[in-house]
Enzyme design. Sequence first.
Site, PDB file in Angstrom:
ATOM      1  N   CYS A 354       0.791  -1.228   0.000  1.00  0.00           N
ATOM      2  CA  CYS A 354       0.000   0.000   0.000  1.00  0.00           C
ATOM      3  C   CYS A 354       0.829   1.287   0.000  1.00  0.00           C
ATOM      4  O   CYS A 354       0.463   2.245  -0.705  1.00  0.00           O
ATOM      5  CB  CYS A 354      -1.017   0.002   1.146  1.00  0.00           C
ATOM      6  SG  CYS A 354      -0.426  -0.623   2.719  1.00  0.00           S
ATOM      7  N   ARG A 383       7.428 -11.177   5.179  1.00  0.00           N
ATOM      8  CA  ARG A 383       7.079 -10.964   6.576  1.00  0.00           C
ATOM      9  C   ARG A 383       7.828 -11.986   7.427  1.00  0.00           C
ATOM     10  O   ARG A 383       7.804 -13.180   7.126  1.00  0.00           O
ATOM     11  CB  ARG A 383       5.568 -11.084   6.779  1.00  0.00           C
ATOM     12  CG  ARG A 383       4.804 -10.049   5.975  1.00  0.00           C
ATOM     13  CD  ARG A 383       3.306 -10.173   6.100  1.00  0.00           C
ATOM     14  NE  ARG A 383       2.640  -9.195   5.256  1.00  0.00           N
ATOM     15  CZ  ARG A 383       1.324  -9.102   5.111  1.00  0.00           C
ATOM     16  NH1 ARG A 383       0.524  -9.941   5.759  1.00  0.00           N
ATOM     17  NH2 ARG A 383       0.804  -8.186   4.321  1.00  0.00           N
ATOM     18  N   GLN A 401       0.918 -11.068  -3.004  1.00  0.00           N
ATOM     19  CA  GLN A 401      -0.441 -10.622  -2.714  1.00  0.00           C
ATOM     20  C   GLN A 401      -1.115 -10.109  -3.986  1.00  0.00           C
ATOM     21  O   GLN A 401      -0.505  -9.395  -4.776  1.00  0.00           O
ATOM     22  CB  GLN A 401      -0.423  -9.500  -1.682  1.00  0.00           C
ATOM     23  CG  GLN A 401      -0.021  -9.934  -0.294  1.00  0.00           C
ATOM     24  CD  GLN A 401      -0.193  -8.810   0.709  1.00  0.00           C
ATOM     25  OE1 GLN A 401       0.190  -7.676   0.456  1.00  0.00           O
ATOM     26  NE2 GLN A 401      -0.771  -9.124   1.849  1.00  0.00           N
ATOM     27  N   ASP A 403      -3.014  -7.602  -4.594  1.00  0.00           N
ATOM     28  CA  ASP A 403      -3.348  -6.410  -3.821  1.00  0.00           C
ATOM     29  C   ASP A 403      -3.991  -5.356  -4.706  1.00  0.00           C
ATOM     30  O   ASP A 403      -3.599  -5.192  -5.865  1.00  0.00           O
ATOM     31  CB  ASP A 403      -2.062  -5.839  -3.225  1.00  0.00           C
ATOM     32  CG  ASP A 403      -2.190  -5.541  -1.754  1.00  0.00           C
ATOM     33  OD1 ASP A 403      -3.318  -5.577  -1.246  1.00  0.00           O
ATOM     34  OD2 ASP A 403      -1.162  -5.275  -1.117  1.00  0.00           O
ATOM     35  N   HIS A 405      -5.580  -1.150  -4.282  1.00  0.00           N
ATOM     36  CA  HIS A 405      -5.894   0.018  -3.465  1.00  0.00           C
ATOM     37  C   HIS A 405      -6.693   0.985  -4.320  1.00  0.00           C
ATOM     38  O   HIS A 405      -6.301   1.305  -5.440  1.00  0.00           O
ATOM     39  CB  HIS A 405      -4.615   0.647  -2.917  1.00  0.00           C
ATOM     40  CG  HIS A 405      -3.888  -0.284  -2.005  1.00  0.00           C
ATOM     41  ND1 HIS A 405      -2.867  -1.099  -2.443  1.00  0.00           N
ATOM     42  CD2 HIS A 405      -4.078  -0.572  -0.696  1.00  0.00           C
ATOM     43  CE1 HIS A 405      -2.443  -1.847  -1.435  1.00  0.00           C
ATOM     44  NE2 HIS A 405      -3.159  -1.548  -0.368  1.00  0.00           N
ATOM     45  N   LYS A 488     -12.475  -3.498   8.730  1.00  0.00           N
ATOM     46  CA  LYS A 488     -12.522  -4.269   7.493  1.00  0.00           C
ATOM     47  C   LYS A 488     -13.671  -5.256   7.505  1.00  0.00           C
ATOM     48  O   LYS A 488     -14.160  -5.678   8.553  1.00  0.00           O
ATOM     49  CB  LYS A 488     -11.208  -5.018   7.270  1.00  0.00           C
ATOM     50  CG  LYS A 488     -10.950  -6.132   8.276  1.00  0.00           C
ATOM     51  CD  LYS A 488      -9.621  -6.845   7.999  1.00  0.00           C
ATOM     52  CE  LYS A 488      -9.370  -7.939   9.030  1.00  0.00           C
ATOM     53  NZ  LYS A 488      -8.082  -8.630   8.825  1.00  0.00           N
ATOM     54  N   HIS A 534      -8.475  -0.676   0.877  1.00  0.00           N
ATOM     55  CA  HIS A 534      -7.549  -1.787   0.646  1.00  0.00           C
ATOM     56  C   HIS A 534      -8.385  -3.009   0.278  1.00  0.00           C
ATOM     57  O   HIS A 534      -9.340  -3.352   0.982  1.00  0.00           O
ATOM     58  CB  HIS A 534      -6.753  -2.118   1.904  1.00  0.00           C
ATOM     59  CG  HIS A 534      -5.939  -0.994   2.458  1.00  0.00           C
ATOM     60  ND1 HIS A 534      -4.566  -0.999   2.479  1.00  0.00           N
ATOM     61  CD2 HIS A 534      -6.307   0.184   3.044  1.00  0.00           C
ATOM     62  CE1 HIS A 534      -4.125   0.105   3.043  1.00  0.00           C
ATOM     63  NE2 HIS A 534      -5.165   0.850   3.399  1.00  0.00           N
TER      64      HIS A 534
END
Length: 668
Positions: A354, A383, A401, A403, A405, A488, A534
């Site tokens: 992000c 991670r 991911q 992902d 945004h 979320k 997100h």
Amino acid sequence: MTQPLVPSDVVYPADGFALFSDRSVVALRVNGTLRDLATVVTADDTVEPVTIDSPDGLDILRHSTAHVLAQAVQRIRPQANLGIGPPIADGFYYDFGVDEPFTPEDLKAIKKEMERIVREGQRFMRRVVTEDEARVELAHEPFKLELIGLKGGADAAEGASVEVGGAELTIYDNVTRDGETAWKDLCRGPHVPGTRMIGNGWDLTRVAGAYWRGSEKNPQLQRIYGTAWPTKDELRAYQHRLEEAARRDHRKLGAELDLFSFPDEIGPGLAVFHPKGGIIRYEIEQYMRQRLLAADYEMVNSPHITKSDLFMTSGHLQWYADGMYPPMELDEIVDAEGHVTRQGQEYYLKPMNCPFHNLIFRSRGRSYRELPLRLAEFGTVYRYEKSGTLAGLTRVRGMTQDDAHIYVTADQVRDELTRNLDFVLSVLRDYGLQDFYLELSTKEEGNPKFIGDDALWAEATETLREVAEASGLELVPDPGGAAFYGPKISVQARDAIGRTWQMSTIQLDFNQPERFELEYTGPDGAKHRPVMIHRALFGSIERFFAILLEHYAGAFPVWLSPTQVVAIPVAGEYGDYLDEIVARLRTRGVRAEVDHSDDRMQKKIRTHTTQKVPIQLIAGEQDRSAGTVSFRFRDGTQTNGIPVDEAIDRILTAIAERTLVDTAEDLA
């Protein structure tokens, strides 16, 4: 039933226990708070009986069984120190400080002792104590004393809320029929009225090591896991599900089907995908890209490392540093004499995408006409998960991911949330998942983990709640489960054997646009702050791969199968005939091959069935003469004499429609 109880529902005998006409009731919810049946209620209270088969009732049953386990352990090993013993999904555990690890023979002895305690019919009796009183009574329990000192704070321990999470400290006594205290434990409660209600629907499952309070700096304890259910039949059904889950374990299937591995030379939690796994992963990603582009997303890309300043701005270094790999110091300049003339800069492997997308948004001026701006990336992140938490592809240290945004105006938030929820549910259904419910993760009041204005949090939470409820799916609360920057919705999917997996997440974020000073020019010519959404559909490609592998038990739909068609000649002389058919399939993009090995036909069929190939084409003299082929499927069924053109059309249709082909009926 949510109303004051009436005399016909409940009576209070001399011992103070509430007895219900419905004997499945194990606790009360009094004015919204879970309490023991011994709680005295009045006509002014709002009281809801909690049954043993409800989610709260199951937790109470399992927590009570954990207490029986702890009592049994201390009967057998009196010097064992008590850790914590919370209920967990489908079961419970209890941690113990012991000099020698538990053995399988120890578990058998502990289980027999638990059976005796259950038969004794001990009652669970709650006492409120002061901190000083608790310290005196539990002076021989160092871990309990530590929890008392922490008073259930955020740094206490996972599961510690069952011990010291209430407004007051309480101890539960296990009282015999003679009124003697047989055992006691620091505990918030509630519990079932007595051990007899635990019955025989429980079992001990395994022993594992666990660091006290989850830190490798603390002593390692022995953790005994168990499961508990209202009846023996429900226990057996659960054990059957475990057997089926073991058969579907993605780590086992990954090795058997040659899909991926975790080489020691690379390091824990870092997977490599083999050719067969790689093609499945490619298909998963490629279809997702098609759907993203069709839904007006724009594809972007960002590097794997960045200067530390980026994560200071985003807040990740303040709130997520423990989950990040240590920094690398680079760009240091040293002169000819070896003196450092410029200090180096810290770089981090990225744990999130992000912040990079925020920089893309901020790279130039933005107009309200560009919003919603939907940026999507298949971005690899890293991670530093603790080694004890790694679990195949479902918990890794390096992951990709899917992902996205999305930057919107305040007026666009609700419509965009609805659009995204509809989008993720549609895509998940295309991959073969059909059974969903939603979870709403919110902040925990007073927890410093959550940053930002309370009013914005409340607005974001209520908006998510309204969108989730409008979907018509069941909505389950998840207090305290929000990200540090906003609440979320998560889509929970049930797989083929009824297990629940967290899939897509949609998070509202008013904070990062503020931290990055993101702006767009509105129709009034003034600068405005966008709202950020997100959205991760799979969580990670690796985890989604594992979930699909277990959902299908390795028998993927034709479009995802690494080998979609294998042609098997009845004898070697028919190989050329099948080569021509396979060549036609391959020109249409079908992953097809002919088995020209020296194995007998029946062995070839067994081999490719074991490898879960969805379609086998078989041909002998009769097929060659007639210009046909025979289909054979995973379940052993067969369709004979299909003209080659029709056979090719059926295969192409199954791929295009993402069909799960296991039997002859699936490709009729």
